[in-house]
Design a protein around this motif. Structure first.
Motif, PDB file in Angstrom:
ATOM      1  N   UNK A  39       0.885  -1.172   0.000  1.00 56.88           N
ATOM      2  CA  UNK A  39       0.000   0.000   0.000  1.00 56.88           C
ATOM      3  C   UNK A  39       0.916   1.214   0.000  1.00 56.88           C
ATOM      4  N   UNK A  40       0.822   2.001  -1.039  1.00 55.54           N
ATOM      5  CA  UNK A  40       1.715   3.142  -1.204  1.00 55.54           C
ATOM      6  C   UNK A  40       1.417   4.228  -0.173  1.00 55.54           C
ATOM      7  N   UNK A  41       2.402   5.076   0.113  1.00 54.86           N
ATOM      8  CA  UNK A  41       2.211   6.099   1.151  1.00 54.86           C
ATOM      9  C   UNK A  41       0.904   6.873   0.976  1.00 54.86           C
ATOM     10  N   UNK A  42       0.206   7.010   2.104  1.00 49.47           N
ATOM     11  CA  UNK A  42      -1.061   7.744   2.121  1.00 49.47           C
ATOM     12  C   UNK A  42      -1.164   8.497   3.434  1.00 49.47           C
ATOM     13  N   UNK A  43      -1.822   9.636   3.389  1.00 51.63           N
ATOM     14  CA  UNK A  43      -2.068  10.423   4.600  1.00 51.63           C
ATOM     15  C   UNK A  43      -3.512  10.230   5.007  1.00 51.63           C
ATOM     16  N   UNK A  44      -3.704   9.993   6.307  1.00 53.83           N
ATOM     17  CA  UNK A  44      -5.072   9.807   6.805  1.00 53.83           C
ATOM     18  C   UNK A  44      -5.121  10.118   8.288  1.00 53.83           C
ATOM     19  N   UNK A  45      -6.329  10.160   8.787  1.00 53.63           N
ATOM     20  CA  UNK A  45      -6.534  10.328  10.231  1.00 53.63           C
ATOM     21  C   UNK A  45      -6.908   8.986  10.866  1.00 53.63           C
ATOM     22  N   UNK A  46      -6.699   7.888  10.146  1.00 51.71           N
ATOM     23  CA  UNK A  46      -6.998   6.567  10.696  1.00 51.71           C
ATOM     24  C   UNK A  46      -6.141   6.314  11.931  1.00 51.71           C
TER      25      UNK A  46
END
Length: 172
Positions: A39-46
């Motif tokens: 899973x490629x870098x991602x920004x989230x509030x998870x």
């Protein structure tokens, strides 16, 4: 927002020849171990817990497997890859399973997934092709065992920090 990715990490000693090349041509060499991104870098509030729950549910029933790395390829963006031969379909299945549910919105529609380990990053494709020709047969066939998946935090300085390790033998 937190930046994360999910990957298969390898011990640097297991892939030492590849790491010698990577130390010269990959500016991220000091920041992240050799790896195959699922899973490629991602920004989230998870939250960490949400990510772990998703990982466990997505990978339930997965078992350790072996893969072989050998052939090189230059990508359109100037990255130099070592491709997966044996074990490629298992890696593709993990990629697809992980990009379900809460992570589905982070999958890029504009890219075809090519399982690989990056060994070089270049400003232009021609430089990558030249290096590919130079290293020639220096990359031996590597047979590796995949026994876990890593959730990593990507810090502001691009260094990797392991947030969670999912061992295939423990689906609990």
């Amino acid at each position: 927002m937190i930046e994360r990715s999910i990957a298969i990490f390898f011990d640097r000693e297991e892939v030492s020849t590849m790491e010698k090349i990577r130390s010269i041509y990959d500016p991220l060499f000091e920041k992240i171990p050799p790896h195959i991104t699922l899973v490629f870098p991602f920004e989230s509030s998870l939250s960490t817990e949400e990510c772990i729950t998703h990982l466990k549910e997505s990978l339930f029933g997965s078992t350790p497997f072996k893969l072989t790395l050998n052939e090189t390829m230059v990508a359109d963006d100037g990255c130099l890859y070592v491709l997966i031969d044996f074990g490629k379909s298992e890696v593709e299945q993990l990629h697809d399973r992980l990009y379900s549910g809460i992570l589905s919105r982070y999958q890029s529609d504009g890219h075809v997934y090519v399982p690989h380990v990056t060994i070089g990053r270049f400003a232009d494709r021609q430089k990558a092709v030249a290096v590919q020709k130079t290293i020639g047969q220096q990359i031996p066939t590597m047979k590796l065992a995949v026994q876990s998946i890593i959730v990593e935090l990507i810090k502001e300085d691009e260094h990797s920090k392991i947030e969670y390790v999912h061992d295939f033998d423990s689906d609990s």
